[in-house]
Motif scaffolding. Structure first.
Motif, mmCIF file in Angstrom:
data_model
loop_
_atom_site.group_PDB
_atom_site.id
_atom_site.type_symbol
_atom_site.label_atom_id
_atom_site.label_comp_id
_atom_site.label_asym_id
_atom_site.label_seq_id
_atom_site.Cartn_x
_atom_site.Cartn_y
_atom_site.Cartn_z
ATOM 1 N N ASN A 112 41.411 51.313 106.218
ATOM 2 C CA ASN A 112 40.449 50.424 106.878
ATOM 3 C C ASN A 112 40.847 48.954 106.782
ATOM 4 O OD1 ASN A 112 38.858 52.668 107.373
ATOM 5 N ND2 ASN A 112 37.820 52.473 105.396
ATOM 6 N N PHE A 113 42.028 48.692 106.289
ATOM 7 C CA PHE A 113 42.440 47.303 106.041
ATOM 8 C C PHE A 113 42.445 46.459 107.311
ATOM 9 C CE2 PHE A 113 45.748 44.057 105.625
ATOM 10 C CZ PHE A 113 45.251 43.357 104.541
ATOM 11 N N ALA A 114 43.044 46.940 108.385
ATOM 12 C CA ALA A 114 43.169 46.152 109.614
ATOM 13 C C ALA A 114 41.810 45.854 110.224
ATOM 14 C CB ALA A 114 44.055 46.881 110.619
ATOM 15 N N SER A 115 40.920 46.844 110.281
ATOM 16 C CA SER A 115 39.607 46.616 110.892
ATOM 17 C C SER A 115 38.760 45.669 110.044
ATOM 18 C CB SER A 115 38.887 47.939 111.115
ATOM 19 O OG SER A 115 38.686 48.589 109.876
ATOM 20 N N GLU A 116 38.817 45.781 108.729
ATOM 21 C CA GLU A 116 38.047 44.866 107.873
ATOM 22 C C GLU A 116 38.589 43.447 107.961
ATOM 23 O OE1 GLU A 116 37.155 45.915 103.894
ATOM 24 O OE2 GLU A 116 36.895 48.033 104.395
ATOM 25 N N LEU A 117 39.886 43.312 108.009
ATOM 26 C CA LEU A 117 40.475 41.982 108.120
ATOM 27 C C LEU A 117 40.063 41.325 109.432
ATOM 28 C CD1 LEU A 117 42.406 39.860 106.908
ATOM 29 C CD2 LEU A 117 44.224 40.935 108.230
ATOM 30 N N MET A 118 40.101 42.050 110.532
ATOM 31 C CA MET A 118 39.703 41.492 111.822
ATOM 32 C C MET A 118 38.224 41.131 111.838
ATOM 33 S SD MET A 118 42.420 41.217 113.502
ATOM 34 C CE MET A 118 41.879 40.881 115.144
ATOM 35 N N SER A 119 37.403 41.887 111.159
ATOM 36 C CA SER A 119 35.968 41.574 111.131
ATOM 37 C C SER A 119 35.681 40.338 110.292
ATOM 38 C CB SER A 119 35.169 42.769 110.614
ATOM 39 O OG SER A 119 35.461 42.999 109.249
ATOM 40 N N ARG A 120 36.517 40.035 109.319
ATOM 41 C CA ARG A 120 36.309 38.864 108.467
ATOM 42 C C ARG A 120 36.826 37.575 109.101
ATOM 43 N NH1 ARG A 120 37.937 40.940 102.420
ATOM 44 N NH2 ARG A 120 36.373 42.589 102.300
ATOM 45 N N LEU A 121 37.733 37.686 110.056
ATOM 46 C CA LEU A 121 38.278 36.485 110.694
ATOM 47 C C LEU A 121 37.212 35.830 111.553
ATOM 48 C CD1 LEU A 121 41.813 37.660 111.856
ATOM 49 C CD2 LEU A 121 41.287 36.115 109.991
ATOM 50 N N PRO A 122 37.164 34.489 111.555
ATOM 51 C CA PRO A 122 36.190 33.806 112.414
ATOM 52 C C PRO A 122 36.602 33.924 113.876
ATOM 53 C CG PRO A 122 37.600 32.205 111.340
ATOM 54 C CD PRO A 122 37.962 33.545 110.769
ATOM 55 N N GLU A 123 35.629 33.910 114.748
ATOM 56 C CA GLU A 123 35.918 33.944 116.183
ATOM 57 C C GLU A 123 36.573 32.623 116.570
ATOM 58 O OE1 GLU A 123 35.422 36.347 118.478
ATOM 59 O OE2 GLU A 123 34.880 37.666 116.823
ATOM 60 N N ARG A 124 37.613 32.721 117.322
ATOM 61 C CA ARG A 124 38.284 31.485 117.735
ATOM 62 C C ARG A 124 37.945 31.169 119.177
ATOM 63 N NH1 ARG A 124 44.629 33.052 118.341
ATOM 64 N NH2 ARG A 124 44.294 34.993 119.459
ATOM 65 N N GLU A 125 38.057 29.897 119.479
ATOM 66 C CA GLU A 125 37.756 29.439 120.832
ATOM 67 C C GLU A 125 38.831 29.925 121.796
ATOM 68 O OE1 GLU A 125 37.148 25.288 121.547
ATOM 69 O OE2 GLU A 125 36.162 25.075 119.618
ATOM 70 N N VAL A 126 38.396 30.272 122.954
ATOM 71 C CA VAL A 126 39.338 30.649 124.003
ATOM 72 C C VAL A 126 39.661 29.380 124.772
ATOM 73 C CG1 VAL A 126 39.699 32.037 126.054
ATOM 74 C CG2 VAL A 126 38.368 32.956 124.138
ATOM 75 N N ILE A 127 40.908 29.006 124.736
ATOM 76 C CA ILE A 127 41.350 27.797 125.428
ATOM 77 C C ILE A 127 41.927 28.224 126.764
ATOM 78 C CG2 ILE A 127 42.910 25.837 125.360
ATOM 79 C CD1 ILE A 127 42.848 26.064 122.300
ATOM 80 N N GLU A 128 41.340 27.706 127.807
ATOM 81 C CA GLU A 128 41.826 28.038 129.140
ATOM 82 C C GLU A 128 42.865 27.014 129.567
ATOM 83 O OE1 GLU A 128 39.051 28.965 132.165
ATOM 84 O OE2 GLU A 128 37.594 29.756 130.722
ATOM 85 N N VAL A 129 43.997 27.501 129.929
ATOM 86 C CA VAL A 129 45.069 26.647 130.415
ATOM 87 C C VAL A 129 44.900 26.525 131.913
ATOM 88 C CG1 VAL A 129 47.565 26.395 130.626
ATOM 89 C CG2 VAL A 129 46.582 27.448 128.578
ATOM 90 N N PRO A 130 44.816 25.295 132.401
ATOM 91 C CA PRO A 130 44.641 25.151 133.855
ATOM 92 C C PRO A 130 45.870 25.679 134.595
ATOM 93 C CG PRO A 130 45.043 23.017 132.837
ATOM 94 C CD PRO A 130 44.891 24.019 131.722
ATOM 95 N N ALA A 131 45.606 26.353 135.663
ATOM 96 C CA ALA A 131 46.700 26.910 136.466
ATOM 97 C C ALA A 131 47.465 25.784 137.142
ATOM 98 C CB ALA A 131 46.138 27.863 137.519
ATOM 99 N N ALA A 132 48.748 25.979 137.266
ATOM 100 C CA ALA A 132 49.571 24.978 137.925
ATOM 101 C C ALA A 132 49.194 24.914 139.396
ATOM 102 C CB ALA A 132 51.044 25.333 137.782
ATOM 103 N N LYS A 133 49.103 23.715 139.876
ATOM 104 C CA LYS A 133 48.713 23.535 141.269
ATOM 105 C C LYS A 133 49.914 23.790 142.169
ATOM 106 C CE LYS A 133 45.260 20.167 140.016
ATOM 107 N NZ LYS A 133 44.830 18.793 140.102
ATOM 108 N N PRO A 134 49.773 24.671 143.122
ATOM 109 C CA PRO A 134 50.914 24.957 143.988
ATOM 110 C C PRO A 134 51.289 23.776 144.874
ATOM 111 C CG PRO A 134 49.007 26.317 144.596
ATOM 112 C CD PRO A 134 48.644 25.529 143.381
ATOM 113 N N ARG A 135 50.343 22.886 145.107
ATOM 114 C CA ARG A 135 50.655 21.722 145.948
ATOM 115 C C ARG A 135 51.725 20.862 145.305
ATOM 116 N NH1 ARG A 135 44.683 19.594 147.589
ATOM 117 N NH2 ARG A 135 43.954 21.556 148.450
#
Length: 126
Positions: free
Chosen positions: A26-49
């Motif tokens: 159960n090590f992997a599942s417990e470790l993942m549950s203890r980690l804090p949620e991290r922010e999802v950083i959205e990378v802006p898409a490159a403008k084709p123009r």
């Protein structure tokens, strides 16, 4: 060897490190549950123009360089041309005789002719 015997007498040969039962299952599942949620950083898409504009500018620059190079390569320098009988240069008597003489000298050198050969060809009536 004395030190090893002393340690073996004191501690013994058994393994003193113990892990609770099922810890690694159960090590992997417990470790993942203890980690804090991290922010999802959205990378802006490159403008084709931007890419299209950049490629157009680079293409235009290449075309300009090609046209400039071709123009320089094929540009006629009037001092290198031989005047013809019907040209305006001959009619106006603006012949640069030094250029004509240089051309004749170059042609004679190429044909490996000396002055005597040139006079012989000019005087013969064939």
């Amino acid at each position: 060897m004395k030190e090893e015997k002393y340690i073996l007498d004191k501690v013994g040969k058994e393994n003193h490190f113990r892990v609770p039962n099922g810890y690694f299952e159960n090590f992997a599942s417990e470790l993942m549950s203890r980690l804090p949620e991290r922010e999802v950083i959205e990378v802006p898409a490159a403008k084709p123009r931007v890419f299209v504009l950049r490629s157009l500018i680079l293409t235009a620059a290449c075309v300009c360089v090609a046209i400039f190079s071709i123009t320089l390569f094929f540009m006629n320098d009037k001092s290198d041309e031989m005047p013809t009988a019907g040209s305006n240069v001959v009619a106006q008597n603006n012949i640069d005789y030094s250029t004509v003489d240089e051309y004749i000298d170059d042609a004679a050198d190429y044909a490996m002719m000396d002055h005597a050969d040139i006079y012989a060809y000019l005087s013969s009536e064939n």
